[in-house]
Design an enzyme around this catalytic site. Structure first.
Site, PDB file in Angstrom:
ATOM      1  N   GLU A   1       0.834  -1.207   0.000  1.00  8.03           N
ATOM      2  CA  GLU A   1       0.000   0.000   0.000  1.00  8.03           C
ATOM      3  C   GLU A   1       0.866   1.254   0.000  1.00  8.03           C
ATOM      4  O   GLU A   1       0.547   2.251  -0.653  1.00  8.03           O
ATOM      5  CB  GLU A   1      -0.932  -0.007   1.210  1.00  8.03           C
ATOM      6  CG  GLU A   1      -1.914  -1.169   1.240  1.00  8.03           C
ATOM      7  CD  GLU A   1      -2.816  -1.203   0.016  1.00  8.03           C
ATOM      8  OE1 GLU A   1      -3.169  -0.121  -0.505  1.00  8.03           O
ATOM      9  OE2 GLU A   1      -3.181  -2.303  -0.435  1.00  8.03           O
TER      10      GLU A   1
ATOM     11  N   ASP B   1       3.942  -3.791  -5.842  1.00 11.24           N
ATOM     12  CA  ASP B   1       4.537  -5.073  -5.428  1.00 11.24           C
ATOM     13  C   ASP B   1       6.062  -4.970  -5.404  1.00 11.24           C
ATOM     14  O   ASP B   1       6.717  -5.445  -4.463  1.00 11.24           O
ATOM     15  CB  ASP B   1       4.124  -6.186  -6.392  1.00 11.24           C
ATOM     16  CG  ASP B   1       2.727  -6.712  -6.108  1.00 11.24           C
ATOM     17  OD1 ASP B   1       2.149  -6.362  -5.055  1.00 11.24           O
ATOM     18  OD2 ASP B   1       2.209  -7.477  -6.943  1.00 11.24           O
TER      19      ASP B   1
END
Length: 417
Positions: A281, A362
């Site tokens: 996040e 990611d």
């Protein structure tokens, strides 16, 4: 353009978009069902066959419901426009308020919103109390559903109706370039919502408590310091009151930013895995994905409002969508009813952009924590949330905001620890 030509164009776009959506959902159902019998090789050791089959069945059930909902939505749009329902409601409301007046316009838009909610209600009830319950996800009680609905209705009345009133007033009072004023007001309103949502609106529906796990809190705070992210607080939300699904998110902006973990997420993941999910996040924050999306959506919304500013002056726009009244409220209603059919081709582009952002987040998480921890966390979330591991590639390209599980995991595993 003539009214008849625009009617034909609208029907063609609506039928085409509905047919494409329905066809892609059928592809998804068949593709997932055909691969129900075996766990994909990358997940063979971490996800059992029963969990894989449950995810496949869950995906098929949701797709079938969404397919029916899509068809019902298309019929509803046709009924409102070429079927004359919007014009009929317009005429009924003139018995209470003069056509074109502010109160008449607000009432018209409010009635359309209420009708849309009533159309969606059976699908929401079936999704929550049949599909989600069957697969063990639903924890929503009828009493809680009614409570949420009443709160949402109250918010819509206290906030939504005045918002519509301001927009309609600006459309009528600000002359030829009213759409610039509406755009500025809309941006300011969204900024205000971001500020007040964490402290005043979200607590109406959920309980937020400070993160109490000191070891996890220290770990998270160290991650935030490494990433240069300042937060007003770390909170746990009682998501388990409504669903067994887990998640984590940021809310607010600037000094009002909060990090929120679903209690279900903390129950399922180890501390290192929670840290990896949060790092993902934070990757969105580091790459300024929200700012980039706003940088695209803001001018796009301005362009759409400018288009509406032109369409309001075109009689064929109203007549082509089944209305003979040409006031601002009717124009606003028709525009947003018809718009999804014409903007459907943009969906795959936005999905592709979103998937790119997920890959970037990611990679950031893998650099700040360990890729293997994020892989372990995602695998657990895929399993526990019954996310299909075998989506149809074409369906995924059109609709999925996140990359398919196998591709996402493979990319993470290729990154250095």
């Amino acid at each position: 353009m003539s009214a008849a030509s625009f009617s034909l164009l609208f029907v063609l776009f609506l039928v085409a978009s509905t047919a494409i959506k329905s066809g892609l959902m059928l592809r998804q159902i068949r593709h997932v069902a055909a691969r129900r019998g075996a766990v994909p090789e990358p997940f063979a050791e971490s996800i059992g066959l029963s969990a894989h089959q449950r995810a496949a069945d869950y995906t098929v059930a949701r797709m079938r419901l969404t397919g029916v909902e899509t068809l019902a939505g298309a019929v509803f749009v046709l009924a409102l426009t070429l079927g004359g329902a919007l014009q009929a409601v317009h005429g009924l409301l003139t018995q209470a308020w003069p056509a074109g007046s502010l109160l008449h316009g607000v009432a018209l838009l409010g009635c359309i919103a209420l009708a849309s909610w009533l159309i969606e209600l059976p699908f929401s009830l079936y999704r929550i109390f049949v599909v989600e319950k069957h697969f063990g996800f639903n924890r929503m009680t009828p009493a809680l559903f009614i409570s949420d609905t009443l709160k949402e209705g109250l918010l819509a009345t206290l906030v939504g109706l005045p918002l519509l009133a301001v927009v309609l007033w600006l459309m009528g009072a600000m002359g030829k370039y009213w759409w610039l004023w509406v755009w500025a007001f809309w941006l300011a309103f969204n900024l205000l919502v971001l500020l007040v949502w964490p402290s005043f609106i979200a607590p109406l529906f959920n309980t937020f408590t400070p993160l109490g796990d000191e070891a996890l809190k220290s770990r998270v705070e160290a991650l935030l310091q490494r990433c240069g992210f300042k937060s007003k607080g770390l909170y746990v939300m009682d998501g388990s009151r409504r669903s067994a699904h887990g998640n984590a998110y940021f809310t607010g902006f600037g000094a009002a930013r909060r990090i929120v973990f679903f209690d279900t997420l903390l129950d399922k993941l180890a501390p290192a895995e929670v840290e990896a999910v949060l790092a993902h996040e934070l990757g969105h924050f580091s790459h300024r994905h929200i700012v980039k999306r706003l940088a695209v959506l803001a001018p796009l919304s301005l362009a759409l409002l400018a288009l509406l500013g032109w369409l309001v002056t075109q009689p064929w726009f109203f007549a082509g969508l089944g209305a003979h009244s040409q006031d601002t409220a009717t124009a606003l209603a028709l525009f947003f009813i018809a718009l999804p059919a014409f903007t459907f081709p943009l969906g795959p582009l936005m999905s592709h952009w979103s998937r790119r952002h997920e890959f970037e987040a990611d990679a950031y998480a893998a650099a700040q924590t360990r890729a293997s921890d994020l892989v372990a966390a995602l695998t657990k979330l895929y399993r526990d949330n019954a996310s299909t591991l075998t989506p149809d590639p074409l369906y995924s390209r059109f609709f999925d905001s996140h990359p398919p599980a196998a591709i996402r995991i493979a990319r993470l595993q290729a990154l250095p620890e």
